[in-house]
Design a protein around this motif. Structure first.
Motif, PDB file in Angstrom:
ATOM      1  N   SER A 166       0.782  -1.232   0.000  1.00  0.00           N
ATOM      2  CA  SER A 166       0.000   0.000   0.000  1.00  0.00           C
ATOM      3  C   SER A 166       0.816   1.287   0.000  1.00  0.00           C
ATOM      4  CB  SER A 166      -0.938   0.020   1.218  1.00  0.00           C
ATOM      5  OG  SER A 166      -0.201  -0.150   2.415  1.00  0.00           O
ATOM      6  N   GLY A 167       2.039   1.261   0.530  1.00  0.00           N
ATOM      7  CA  GLY A 167       2.803   2.492   0.679  1.00  0.00           C
ATOM      8  C   GLY A 167       2.969   3.281  -0.607  1.00  0.00           C
ATOM      9  N   MET A 168       3.455   2.641  -1.642  1.00  0.00           N
ATOM     10  CA  MET A 168       3.708   3.350  -2.898  1.00  0.00           C
ATOM     11  C   MET A 168       2.417   3.765  -3.594  1.00  0.00           C
ATOM     12  SD  MET A 168       7.079   1.578  -4.608  1.00  0.00           S
ATOM     13  CE  MET A 168       6.485  -0.107  -4.582  1.00  0.00           C
ATOM     14  N   LEU A 169       1.405   2.915  -3.528  1.00  0.00           N
ATOM     15  CA  LEU A 169       0.129   3.241  -4.175  1.00  0.00           C
ATOM     16  C   LEU A 169      -0.597   4.360  -3.439  1.00  0.00           C
ATOM     17  CD1 LEU A 169      -1.707   0.005  -5.366  1.00  0.00           C
ATOM     18  CD2 LEU A 169      -1.177   2.037  -6.704  1.00  0.00           C
ATOM     19  N   ASP A 170      -0.687   4.243  -2.120  1.00  0.00           N
ATOM     20  CA  ASP A 170      -1.378   5.270  -1.342  1.00  0.00           C
ATOM     21  C   ASP A 170      -0.692   6.621  -1.481  1.00  0.00           C
ATOM     22  OD1 ASP A 170      -3.147   3.357  -0.522  1.00  0.00           O
ATOM     23  OD2 ASP A 170      -2.323   3.131   1.495  1.00  0.00           O
ATOM     24  N   GLY A 171       0.627   6.578  -1.692  1.00  0.00           N
ATOM     25  CA  GLY A 171       1.389   7.820  -1.833  1.00  0.00           C
ATOM     26  C   GLY A 171       1.038   8.622  -3.070  1.00  0.00           C
ATOM     27  N   LYS A 172       0.355   7.992  -4.008  1.00  0.00           N
ATOM     28  CA  LYS A 172      -0.044   8.706  -5.222  1.00  0.00           C
ATOM     29  C   LYS A 172      -1.183   9.686  -4.957  1.00  0.00           C
ATOM     30  CE  LYS A 172       1.351   5.055  -8.463  1.00  0.00           C
ATOM     31  NZ  LYS A 172       2.357   5.859  -9.186  1.00  0.00           N
ATOM     32  N   SER A 173      -1.879   9.476  -3.829  1.00  0.00           N
ATOM     33  CA  SER A 173      -3.003  10.355  -3.449  1.00  0.00           C
ATOM     34  C   SER A 173      -4.019  10.494  -4.582  1.00  0.00           C
ATOM     35  CB  SER A 173      -2.481  11.741  -3.027  1.00  0.00           C
ATOM     36  OG  SER A 173      -1.651  11.633  -1.895  1.00  0.00           O
ATOM     37  N   MET A 174      -4.334   9.373  -5.212  1.00  0.00           N
ATOM     38  CA  MET A 174      -5.327   9.331  -6.280  1.00  0.00           C
ATOM     39  C   MET A 174      -6.332   8.231  -5.953  1.00  0.00           C
ATOM     40  SD  MET A 174      -2.660   9.547  -9.499  1.00  0.00           S
ATOM     41  CE  MET A 174      -3.899   9.438 -10.798  1.00  0.00           C
ATOM     42  N   SER A 175      -7.520   8.341  -6.504  1.00  0.00           N
ATOM     43  CA  SER A 175      -8.537   7.309  -6.314  1.00  0.00           C
ATOM     44  C   SER A 175      -8.217   6.110  -7.201  1.00  0.00           C
ATOM     45  CB  SER A 175      -9.917   7.852  -6.668  1.00  0.00           C
ATOM     46  OG  SER A 175     -10.015   8.076  -8.074  1.00  0.00           O
ATOM     47  N   TYR A 176      -8.855   4.971  -6.885  1.00  0.00           N
ATOM     48  CA  TYR A 176      -8.604   3.788  -7.709  1.00  0.00           C
ATOM     49  C   TYR A 176      -9.119   3.980  -9.130  1.00  0.00           C
ATOM     50  CZ  TYR A 176     -13.478   2.138  -7.176  1.00  0.00           C
ATOM     51  OH  TYR A 176     -14.846   2.007  -7.217  1.00  0.00           O
ATOM     52  N   THR A 177     -10.163   4.764  -9.306  1.00  0.00           N
ATOM     53  CA  THR A 177     -10.672   4.996 -10.666  1.00  0.00           C
ATOM     54  C   THR A 177      -9.727   5.901 -11.451  1.00  0.00           C
ATOM     55  OG1 THR A 177     -12.059   6.816  -9.851  1.00  0.00           O
ATOM     56  CG2 THR A 177     -13.083   4.649 -10.026  1.00  0.00           C
ATOM     57  N   GLU A 178      -9.137   6.871 -10.789  1.00  0.00           N
ATOM     58  CA  GLU A 178      -8.183   7.758 -11.467  1.00  0.00           C
ATOM     59  C   GLU A 178      -6.958   6.974 -11.938  1.00  0.00           C
ATOM     60  OE1 GLU A 178      -8.862  12.104  -9.339  1.00  0.00           O
ATOM     61  OE2 GLU A 178      -7.742  10.569  -8.246  1.00  0.00           O
ATOM     62  N   ILE A 179      -6.407   6.165 -11.040  1.00  0.00           N
ATOM     63  CA  ILE A 179      -5.238   5.353 -11.412  1.00  0.00           C
ATOM     64  C   ILE A 179      -5.639   4.308 -12.443  1.00  0.00           C
ATOM     65  CG2 ILE A 179      -3.412   3.826 -10.593  1.00  0.00           C
ATOM     66  CD1 ILE A 179      -3.731   5.091  -7.822  1.00  0.00           C
ATOM     67  N   GLY A 180      -6.806   3.679 -12.241  1.00  0.00           N
ATOM     68  CA  GLY A 180      -7.267   2.632 -13.144  1.00  0.00           C
ATOM     69  C   GLY A 180      -7.508   3.126 -14.550  1.00  0.00           C
ATOM     70  N   ASP A 181      -8.090   4.299 -14.674  1.00  0.00           N
ATOM     71  CA  ASP A 181      -8.337   4.860 -16.007  1.00  0.00           C
ATOM     72  C   ASP A 181      -7.018   5.163 -16.711  1.00  0.00           C
ATOM     73  OD1 ASP A 181     -11.081   4.706 -15.773  1.00  0.00           O
ATOM     74  OD2 ASP A 181     -11.324   6.777 -15.093  1.00  0.00           O
ATOM     75  N   GLU A 182      -6.050   5.643 -15.946  1.00  0.00           N
ATOM     76  CA  GLU A 182      -4.744   5.969 -16.527  1.00  0.00           C
ATOM     77  C   GLU A 182      -4.017   4.707 -16.975  1.00  0.00           C
ATOM     78  OE1 GLU A 182      -1.647   8.112 -18.010  1.00  0.00           O
ATOM     79  OE2 GLU A 182      -3.560   8.907 -17.284  1.00  0.00           O
ATOM     80  N   LEU A 183      -3.963   3.697 -16.114  1.00  0.00           N
ATOM     81  CA  LEU A 183      -3.263   2.459 -16.466  1.00  0.00           C
ATOM     82  C   LEU A 183      -3.978   1.698 -17.578  1.00  0.00           C
ATOM     83  CD1 LEU A 183      -2.086   1.011 -13.006  1.00  0.00           C
ATOM     84  CD2 LEU A 183      -0.835   2.455 -14.628  1.00  0.00           C
ATOM     85  N   SER A 184      -5.299   1.795 -17.613  1.00  0.00           N
ATOM     86  CA  SER A 184      -6.067   1.077 -18.646  1.00  0.00           C
ATOM     87  C   SER A 184      -5.739   1.570 -20.046  1.00  0.00           C
ATOM     88  CB  SER A 184      -7.570   1.217 -18.380  1.00  0.00           C
ATOM     89  OG  SER A 184      -7.939   0.517 -17.213  1.00  0.00           O
ATOM     90  N   ARG A 185      -5.244   2.786 -20.166  1.00  0.00           N
ATOM     91  CA  ARG A 185      -4.854   3.322 -21.470  1.00  0.00           C
ATOM     92  C   ARG A 185      -3.704   2.524 -22.081  1.00  0.00           C
ATOM     93  NH1 ARG A 185      -6.382   8.738 -22.426  1.00  0.00           N
ATOM     94  NH2 ARG A 185      -4.414   9.166 -23.477  1.00  0.00           N
ATOM     95  N   ARG A 186      -2.982   1.813 -21.247  1.00  0.00           N
ATOM     96  CA  ARG A 186      -1.826   1.037 -21.714  1.00  0.00           C
ATOM     97  C   ARG A 186      -2.196  -0.395 -22.085  1.00  0.00           C
ATOM     98  NH1 ARG A 186       2.393   2.507 -16.847  1.00  0.00           N
ATOM     99  NH2 ARG A 186       1.673   4.642 -16.487  1.00  0.00           N
ATOM    100  N   ILE A 187      -3.419  -0.790 -21.819  1.00  0.00           N
ATOM    101  CA  ILE A 187      -3.816  -2.180 -22.056  1.00  0.00           C
ATOM    102  C   ILE A 187      -4.360  -2.319 -23.475  1.00  0.00           C
ATOM    103  CG2 ILE A 187      -5.237  -4.086 -21.250  1.00  0.00           C
ATOM    104  CD1 ILE A 187      -5.276  -2.808 -18.500  1.00  0.00           C
ATOM    105  N   ASP A 188      -3.466  -2.611 -24.396  1.00  0.00           N
ATOM    106  CA  ASP A 188      -3.851  -2.815 -25.789  1.00  0.00           C
ATOM    107  C   ASP A 188      -3.845  -4.308 -26.112  1.00  0.00           C
ATOM    108  OD1 ASP A 188      -1.149  -3.440 -25.844  1.00  0.00           O
ATOM    109  OD2 ASP A 188      -0.571  -1.610 -26.918  1.00  0.00           O
TER     110      ASP A 188
END
Length: 255
Positions: A166-188
């Protein structure tokens, strides 16, 4: 009263440090997997899990750690692999993450389960597939998956396992949807093909391959921006891989 409070705090810390990915990570992987599912599969999965979402279901198996009725599943969250192999002889007697993923997946695929039983098994499967992609849940057998490696993360005492949970992820101070939408852009298509073609044995090899980066620590074991930056790509790659494979497994069962 003071002694009782101290004991309660100790137990809380002990349990919380054994969680995987933390709530944010589990929500995140489930959310990304949900976005990848075929409509027909999503509908079937949501019916089984209702009223929980796929994203929320990933935290259920950590939630029940406080319920002694589920003590039998305590060792299911992790396993030992020294060099990427699966060796039954060095695993916990109560079960392990590799064996349980296979067993639960096969039982769900066979069907004919009572609705409550199916829902519980599916929530377990979602959680375990997510857990096994946190590299420290495939441990060396020497330091409890990094739990014994004491570090400071931005000045706070913790352990290496918790930093990855959790340390590195929580440190992003973003919601799971914000991070998820960003990472999903890479899933081709190429990314999906890459991760779907791997076997569970490959999953273990990937975890072992991640160890050199994870265990490269400064002499004083004080971690901050540099450690997070150097491991950011690995962390995000593990989250993406988990989501692709979770979607694949759900489609295999309910497709």
């Amino acid at each position: 009263m003071k002694k009782l409070l101290s004991t309660s705090v100790f137990v809380f810390l002990l349990v919380s440090q054994s969680f995987a990915w933390g709530q944010l990570g589990h929500y995140l992987i489930g959310y990304m997997a949900d976005k990848q599912l075929k409509k027909s599969v999503r509908k079937k999965v949501e019916k089984v899990l209702y009223p929980m979402s796929i994203a929320r279901s990933g935290t259920w198996m950590d939630d029940i750690k406080s319920d002694h009725a589920y003590d039998y599943a305590y060792t299911w969250h992790y396993m030992t692999s020294r060099n990427g192999e699966y060796d039954e002889s060095i695993q916990e007697k109560g079960g392990n993450i590799f064996a349980e993923i296979n067993r639960i997946k096969n039982e769900l695929k066979a069907g004919n389960l009572e609705p409550q039983k199916e829902a519980e098994m599916l929530k377990m499967l979602i959680h375990l597939v997510e857990d096994i992609h946190q590299p420290l849940h495939v441990g060396t057998g020497e330091d409890k998956g990094g739990n014994d490696v004491k570090v400071q993360y931005f000045g706070k005492s913790t352990n290496l396992h918790a930093v990855w949970d959790s340390g590195m992820l929580d440190g992003k101070s973003m919601s799971y949807t914000e991070i998820g939408d960003e990472l999903s852009r890479r899933i081709d298509k190429k990314t999906i093909s890459k991760y779907r073609s791997g076997t569970m044995q490959d999953w273990l090899a990937e975890a072992v391959a991640a160890r050199p980066a994870i265990y490269t620590l400064p002499e004083n074991n004080k971690l901050s921006y540099a450690y997070g930056y150097e491991n950011s790509q690995l962390l995000e790659e593990r989250l993406i891989a988990a989501s692709v494979r979770l979607a694949q497994i759900l489609e295999d069962i309910y497709g």
